[in-house]
Each structure stands twice: as structure tokens, then as C-alpha cells.
Design an enzyme around this catalytic site. Structure first.
Site, PDB file in Angstrom:
ATOM      1  N   HIS A  20      -1.156  11.022  -1.284  1.00 23.38           N
ATOM      2  CA  HIS A  20      -0.758  10.051  -2.302  1.00 23.38           C
ATOM      3  C   HIS A  20      -0.143  10.759  -3.503  1.00 23.38           C
ATOM      4  O   HIS A  20      -0.326  11.966  -3.691  1.00 23.38           O
ATOM      5  CB  HIS A  20      -1.971   9.252  -2.772  1.00 23.38           C
ATOM      6  N   SER A  53      -7.017   4.355  -1.592  1.00 27.54           N
ATOM      7  CA  SER A  53      -6.793   2.911  -1.513  1.00 27.54           C
ATOM      8  C   SER A  53      -8.056   2.082  -1.690  1.00 27.54           C
ATOM      9  O   SER A  53      -7.966   0.879  -1.934  1.00 27.54           O
ATOM     10  CB  SER A  53      -6.161   2.551  -0.158  1.00 27.54           C
ATOM     11  N   GLU A  88      -1.194  -7.892   2.207  1.00 23.88           N
ATOM     12  CA  GLU A  88      -1.001  -6.444   2.138  1.00 23.88           C
ATOM     13  C   GLU A  88       0.054  -5.969   3.127  1.00 23.88           C
ATOM     14  O   GLU A  88      -0.048  -6.200   4.329  1.00 23.88           O
ATOM     15  CB  GLU A  88      -2.312  -5.701   2.439  1.00 23.88           C
ATOM     16  N   HIS A 142      -9.885  -2.766   6.684  1.00 23.23           N
ATOM     17  CA  HIS A 142      -9.360  -1.555   6.068  1.00 23.23           C
ATOM     18  C   HIS A 142      -9.619  -1.607   4.565  1.00 23.23           C
ATOM     19  O   HIS A 142     -10.088  -2.616   4.036  1.00 23.23           O
ATOM     20  CB  HIS A 142      -7.868  -1.415   6.373  1.00 23.23           C
ATOM     21  N   THR A 199      -7.944  -1.907   1.656  1.00 30.27           N
ATOM     22  CA  THR A 199      -7.432  -2.937   0.750  1.00 30.27           C
ATOM     23  C   THR A 199      -8.112  -4.286   0.956  1.00 30.27           C
ATOM     24  O   THR A 199      -8.697  -4.826   0.010  1.00 30.27           O
ATOM     25  CB  THR A 199      -5.909  -3.073   0.891  1.00 30.27           C
ATOM     26  N   ASP A 203      -1.112  -0.041  -4.793  1.00 31.55           N
ATOM     27  CA  ASP A 203      -2.371   0.586  -5.170  1.00 31.55           C
ATOM     28  C   ASP A 203      -2.156   1.993  -5.701  1.00 31.55           C
ATOM     29  O   ASP A 203      -2.860   2.452  -6.593  1.00 31.55           O
ATOM     30  CB  ASP A 203      -3.345   0.587  -3.990  1.00 31.55           C
ATOM     31  N   HIS A 204      -1.132   2.676  -5.167  1.00 30.29           N
ATOM     32  CA  HIS A 204      -0.839   4.045  -5.570  1.00 30.29           C
ATOM     33  C   HIS A 204       0.536   4.398  -5.043  1.00 30.29           C
ATOM     34  O   HIS A 204       1.165   3.623  -4.315  1.00 30.29           O
ATOM     35  CB  HIS A 204      -1.888   5.013  -4.995  1.00 30.29           C
ATOM     36  N   HIS A 242       2.295   8.707   4.947  1.00 29.36           N
ATOM     37  CA  HIS A 242       1.332   9.743   5.332  1.00 29.36           C
ATOM     38  C   HIS A 242       1.835  10.563   6.517  1.00 29.36           C
ATOM     39  O   HIS A 242       1.596  11.776   6.610  1.00 29.36           O
ATOM     40  CB  HIS A 242      -0.018   9.111   5.696  1.00 29.36           C
ATOM     41  N   ASP A 264       0.842  -1.193   0.000  1.00 30.60           N
ATOM     42  CA  ASP A 264       0.000   0.000   0.000  1.00 30.60           C
ATOM     43  C   ASP A 264       0.883   1.251   0.000  1.00 30.60           C
ATOM     44  O   ASP A 264       1.670   1.463   0.915  1.00 30.60           O
ATOM     45  CB  ASP A 264      -0.913   0.004   1.225  1.00 30.60           C
TER      46      ASP A 264
END
Length: 527
Positions: free
Chosen positions: A457, A114, A335, A175, A177, A381-382, A344, A64
């Protein structure tokens, strides 16, 4: 002129202090590089013989927030942790023979979140940000847009095909994902009914924790965090009984864990909440496993209590030992979820150690499976607003300073920087002098260009590493929702199974829809 002279003097002092060049002596010899390239060439030529076996097993490793700069920095960190300079190191994912790029945008967002991305790489359909397991016709937080817009995931396709399925994450199991693999929710934040608006509950929408146990009731392996969302409100947590924020949250008074235990008591089902319980299990005697190791997300690997909390690698090993007992094979979603959280928070060290741990788990899975019958994909994912630069010398610690001062404010700066985030800091109206603080401390927040309480992100494409049966179908640049279609095709599950009739156990290549025009492939996926 004075500034330029100062920079030159500083650079010379730094380089002079390094002594010998920070690279192996053999790298001075052209034969070293030529031999390495020739070996790589010979290996590449063997890829002409494509692996067209049917994939018995499918494993998706999702880092992630693991953009390409994070992959590169994690590679360097892995090498430096092993006493090398780092740049020449290979991550386990680097060894995968096929690599492509995935476009990560959500249907309504240039820079994605996400939830919408998880719906893409798990359900094969791009979606709006903040929504999981529903199409783009669903509107975030509007419960009445859920019904009729549900989309199913590859985990469901695998389960319906008779495979065992598992979810392993370092975040809450509900969460963004993991939830896209089993839930249909117009809001990723509806962890339990406590987080839902009254009108949504009255309209019949279910919280994500409840959907984990009701939508696909027999998920074989579930491991991660999120205990508090499974217990009645104010129920004390088993591990932190005196910490109110870790207490149960459910307003409906349901104990979802006990309900699961009761349902699985005659099915070799086991619930565990710490490392000792997990590692004491005999996988041969376990058919179903629920492991919830924290009230919320698992702790960062750098801060993990190695006596009580399992690592991602340990969880993956147990999961595979249980899932592989099924003669029909398995699907496993893994994950590395807290890479994202570290970024973050502007805590690059936490994020990169999380990425290295996920790579360790990839290596463990490789040892436990075969490339002949297991398709493994590693992707993200990003990305994030994270990068590193500054003309650092070979072998410079990835968390270290650039070998120069800024020619604008004459202060040093770390190689790692964020485009935005909480690391933006002024002291007496000017940029903080990082040489006066411990910038290699675990929770140091790297300097950022724009002040934000949480870093954002990034919007660029992410890498997709693939190996195993039909891994060559991941090539070039693709939409992110292409990933589960390839995995399902390789395993002969889901929508495309006409090519699976070969008696030899290999895909019948002459009939591959992938040899048709792309428009026909998309059409066949949607039928």
C-alpha cells in the site's frame, strides 16, 4: 553526449511517427478553454445554494486501493476505451461537486491496511491494522481483547433507524472492507473457524462468516464472493465440484447458506450463485437477497465470464432496486475490492479495469437515485505504490511506453511503474528490456524499483468525492473516521439527530453542531 543525442533522436522519431498532435483541433483556440472555464465557474457559483435536505438514502462506493494516481489513470483508460485520448475524460466521480482528502493512517500504522481503514470509514473510529469493528484498544489476533472494545458501523445505525441495508463487493463478503460493517474481529483473516487458532475458538471468538449472519441477522442485500467459508469442510462447491481448494472450509459443520435460506423462506428471501439466477429475479418480489458468486473473491472484470458472473454494475442495479422499496430509505456499501488485488500483484491493467467498472457502477447508481435525497460518497481506503509518468505524449496508451529511453541503462520503460512489487526483474544482471515482451497483456506485471512478492500500500491521503444532502460537510482535509459521522448526520441516524426536527424535511442549519467549534463537534459525536 552520445546518450543525450540518442535520446533526442529517439524522441524525434517517436513524435514524428505520431503525425498530427494527439489532441482535438478546437483545443488550439483560447476561446475553447475560456468558455469551458466560464461554464465551470457558473456551475461552481450555484453551489452557494447548499443542499440541506435530509438524506433518505446513503451510498458509499469504496475503491479498495484506489489512490489518486489510480483515479487519474482510470480516467485516461475510460476515455481511451471510448476512442478518446483520455486525459480530458470525466469519470462519474469527477462530476461530484465536493471533493476532500482523507488521512488514512491506522492508529498503529503510518501506511495502513484495509481492515483498520474500514473500521474508520464505516464505524467512525480509527483502529489498529488487521482488526475490524473494534477500537484501538483491541490487539490483533488476541481474542481476549475483543470484548468491551466492539464498535458499531453506519450500516448498523441505518438498520436500527428502519432503513434497508446492503453490501455489494467484488471480494469475499467476509473480506476486510465489508466485514467492518457487521463484524467485531481482532483478526481480519478469521474468515471461517478453519482460519482461527484453537485458543481463539475456545475463548468464544466467532469467525467473520458466522458474524455476517448472526450480528445483524437481517441485512437486506449481501452480494459478492466467499461461498466456501459458508459450507462444512470438504463440501464440494456447486460451481467447481472437482476443485478441492474451492470446497467448504467450516470445521463446525454448519451450512450458513442453508441456515439463511431456512430463516428467510417466509420473508421473500432468495439465495443465488450465478448471474442468470440473479438477473431472473423480480426485485419487487425480493425483500432479502444473498448472492455468493464465487468460492473466494470474484474474478477480475477483464477475466469475468459474462454469461455466468455478474458485473459490479449489475449487482449494484439489483441491490438498489430491492433496497429502494423501503419508504424509510437505505444504506448501501459498494466495494470495488479487486482494484487493490491488481495492484498487489503488479497487474496495473487488471486494477485499472476494475476501477473503470466501479465508475460504471457509480453512473448506474446515479441514474437510479436523486441528488435531492441521496448522499453518495466515493473514496478509497488507502493508496498503492503505483504511478505513471515519463513525459508521455497526449493520448499515449496508458499501458504504453514512455517516449524516451533511460539515460542510465539505455532501455525503454513503460509509463506505469510501481515503487515495489513482483515486477522487479533482472535479465543477465540488468533491467529487462520491456520492448521484447507484451507489456500491454492483461496480466503483465509492471516494473518495480524494489523486489517484493506482493506490492505494498501507499501512505498518502486519498480523495473523497461527495454529492447530495449536506455533501458540503466533506471539505478540506479530514481524518478518515469523519466520513460515517457526516453520512449519519445527513441521514439523521446514529448519534447526532437534534438538527432533524425541521418539518420541511431539510436540516435545520441554525442548529447544526457543525457550526460550533470542532472540539464541540467531536464531543457530540462521542456522547
Amino acid at each position: 553526449m552520445k546518450v543525450t543525442t540518442l535520446l533526442i533522436i529517439c524522441s524525434c522519431l517517436i513524435l514524428g511517427s505520431l503525425g498530427k498532435p494527439q489532441f482535438p483541433e478546437k483545443e488550439k483556440d483560447p476561446k475553447y478553454w475560456n468558455a469551458g472555464a466560464q461554464q465551470t465557474l457558473r456551475t461552481a457559483l450555484t453551489l452557494q445554494t447548499l443542499n440541506t435536505n435530509k438524506a433518505k438514502n446513503l451510498i458509499l462506493f469504496l475503491g479498495d486501493g484506489m489512490g489518486i494516481p489510480t483515479v487519474t489513470a482510470a480516467r485516461i483508460l475510460k476515455g481511451q476505451l471510448n476512442g478518446q485520448s483520455g486525459e480530458e475524460t470525466q469519470l462519474e466521480m469527477d462530476k461530484f461537486p465536493f471533493v476532500s482528502l482523507a488521512k488514512t493512517y491506522n492508529t498503529n500504522a503510518q501506511v495502513p491496511d484495509s481492515a483498520g481503514t474500514a473500521t474508520a470509514y464505516l464505524c467512525g473510529v480509527k483502529a489498529n491494522e488487521g482488526t475490524v469493528g473494534v477500537s484501538a484498544a483491541a490487539v490483533r489476533s488476541q481474542c481476549n481483547t475483543t470484548e468491551g472494545n466492539e464498535v458499531t458501523s453506519i450500516l448498523r445505525w441505518a438498520k436500527d433507524a428502519g432503513k434497508s441495508v446492503g453490501i455489494v463487493t467484488t471480494t469475499r463478503v467476509n473480506h476486510a472492507t465489508p466485514s467492518a460493517s457487521y463484524a467485531h474481529s481482532v483478526d481480519r483473516d478469521w474468515y471461517s473457524d478453519n482460519e482461527m487458532p484453537a485458543e481463539a475458538l475456545q475463548a468464544g471468538c466467532k469467525d467473520i462468516a458466522r458474524q455476517l449472519f448472526e450480528n445483524i441477522p437481517n441485512i437486506d442485500v449481501i452480494m459478492g464472493g466467499g461461498r466456501k467459508y459458508m459450507f462444512p469442510k470438504n463440501t464440494s462447491d456447486v460451481e467447481y465440484p472437482s476443485v478441492a481448494k474451492h470446497s467448504g472450509t467450516r470445521k463446525d459443520e454448519r451450512n450458513l447458506v442453508q441456515e439463511w435460506i431456512d430463516r428467510m423462506k417466509d420473508k421473500k428471501g432468495h439465495y443465488v450463485w450465478n448471474k442468470k439466477q440473479l438477473l431472473s429475479l423480480n426485485p419487487n418480489n425480493v425483500d432479502y437477497l444473498l448472492g455468493l458468486f464465487e468460492p473466494g473473491d470474484l474474478t477480475y472484470d477483464l477475466e469475468r465470464n459474462t454469461e455466468t458472473d455478474p458485473s459490479l454494475t449489475e449487482m449494484v442495479e439489483v441491490a438498489i432496486k430491492i433496497l429502494r422499496k423501503n419508504p424509510s430509505g437505505f444504506y448501501l456499501l459498494v466495494e470495488g475490492g479487486r482494484i487493490d488485488h491488481g495492484h498487489h500483484e503488479g497487474k496495473a491493467k487488471q486494477a485499472l479495469y476494475e476501477a473503470v467498472e466501479m465508475d460504471r457502477a457509480i453512473g448506474r447508481a446515479d441514474l437510479m437515485t436523486s441528488i435531492h435525497d441521496t448522499m453518495t460518497i466515493v473514496t478509497a481506503d488507502h493508496s498503492h505504490m503505483f504511478n505513471f509518468g515519463g513525459y508521455t505524449a497526449r493520448g499515449n496508451t496508458i499501458f504504453g511506453l514512455a517516449p524516451m529511453l533511460s539515460d542510465v541503462d539505455q532501455k525503454p520503460f513503460t509509463s506505469i511503474l510501481y515503487g515495489n512489487g513482483p515486477g522487479y526483474k533482472l535479465v543477465n544482471g540488468v533491467r529487462e528490456n520491456v520492448s521484447t515482451i507484451d507489456y500491454e497483456e492483461n496480466n503483465y506485471q509492471a516494473q518495480a524499483a524494489v523486489p517484493l512478492s506482493m506490492e505494498t500500500h501507499g501512505g498518502e491521503d486519498v480523495a473523497v468525492f461527495a454529492k447530495g444532502p449536506l455533501a458540503h460537510l466533506l471539505h478540506g482535509v479530514h481524518e478518515q473516521n469523519y466520513i460515517p459521522h457526516v453520512m449519519a448526520y445527513a441521514a439523521c441516524i446514529g448519534q447526532n439527530r437534534e438538527h432533524c426536527m425541521s418539518r420541511s424535511g431539510t436540516a435545520d442549519l441554525p442548529h447544526l453542531p457543525l457550526l460550533c467549534p470542532v472540539s464541540e463537534v467531536v464531543k457530540s459525536f462521542n456522547q
